[in-house]
Design an enzyme around this catalytic site. Sequence first.
Site, mmCIF file in Angstrom:
data_model
loop_
_atom_site.group_PDB
_atom_site.id
_atom_site.type_symbol
_atom_site.label_atom_id
_atom_site.label_comp_id
_atom_site.label_asym_id
_atom_site.label_seq_id
_atom_site.Cartn_x
_atom_site.Cartn_y
_atom_site.Cartn_z
ATOM 1 N N PRO A 269 0.815 -1.252 0.029
ATOM 2 C CA PRO A 269 -0.098 -0.055 -0.046
ATOM 3 C C PRO A 269 0.915 1.236 -0.058
ATOM 4 C CG PRO A 269 -0.774 -1.544 1.653
ATOM 5 C CD PRO A 269 0.519 -2.170 1.320
ATOM 6 N N TYR A 270 1.851 1.258 0.966
ATOM 7 C CA TYR A 270 2.734 2.537 1.071
ATOM 8 C C TYR A 270 3.475 2.737 -0.265
ATOM 9 C CZ TYR A 270 6.006 5.695 2.697
ATOM 10 O OH TYR A 270 6.925 6.955 3.241
ATOM 11 N N ALA A 271 4.102 1.468 -0.870
ATOM 12 C CA ALA A 271 5.031 1.710 -1.883
ATOM 13 C C ALA A 271 4.117 1.895 -3.407
ATOM 14 C CB ALA A 271 5.792 0.573 -2.271
ATOM 15 N N SER B 191 1.120 3.576 -3.324
ATOM 16 C CA SER B 191 0.449 4.997 -3.228
ATOM 17 C C SER B 191 1.579 6.065 -3.591
ATOM 18 C CB SER B 191 -0.117 5.260 -1.778
ATOM 19 O OG SER B 191 0.770 4.926 -0.638
ATOM 20 N N LYS B 192 2.740 5.728 -3.249
ATOM 21 C CA LYS B 192 4.028 6.725 -3.241
ATOM 22 C C LYS B 192 4.290 6.893 -4.596
ATOM 23 C CE LYS B 192 4.457 8.897 0.693
ATOM 24 N NZ LYS B 192 4.565 10.383 0.886
#
Length: 239
Positions: free
Chosen positions: A157-159, A161-162
């Site tokens: 999710p973090y990777a 979204s960024k």
Amino acid sequence: MTLPLQDKIALVTGATRGIGQAAAIALAQAGAHVIALGRTQGALEALDDTIFTSTGQRATLVPIDLRQPEGLDPLGGHLFERFGRLDIVVHAAGVLGGLSPTGHVEPKSWDQTIAVNLTATWRLIRSFEPLLRASDMGRAIFVTTGRVARPKAFWAPYAASKAGMEALVKCWGDELEQTAIRAILLDPGAVRTRMRAEAFPGEDPLDLPEPSALGPLFVELAQKADLPAIPETVVFKAT
């Protein structure tokens, strides 16, 4: 004595802690009037006290949840009525979204991570571009991560979204080639923040630089003239 950012108007998201807080304080100490965005009024007031103690000036405090468009979308209009422009935008707010196998990510966690890290970036651009156009040298700094270039298990999710945020900012930057606005992507690397502790609970935080070490870099980037339209990622290296 004239400060380097004297009379500049700077907006910072995620301003109540970590990298956003460091950016807000550094920009204020360099002479900018800071518009601080954060979720809790108490934390914003504590930041304002810190800024006032070191500069004698007050910040403009905006309690806001970036996941809620009804608060974010009209903000540009309100700021235009009061300030007429923005010279600097720092989008430091972000969420990790937890670490887990991709197939085990809860839909609520996924939606919130995308909302803060990606969708809010688009809403900020949409709301604040007219204000940046009113500046003689608008600078928009977006905090990204090395996980975009180096994806890793459990970080989906973090990777993702960024990575989406970086693509969005680069497209926007290309659109602004004939304007005075320049977008900047900043990878802070490993810094002593709450998010870092959440991602690496076994790591000794004393081995990492304080967020305040990034402060001078935000001031430098806010003044930098020779920047490409499509931003290249600036990587912070602690000295």
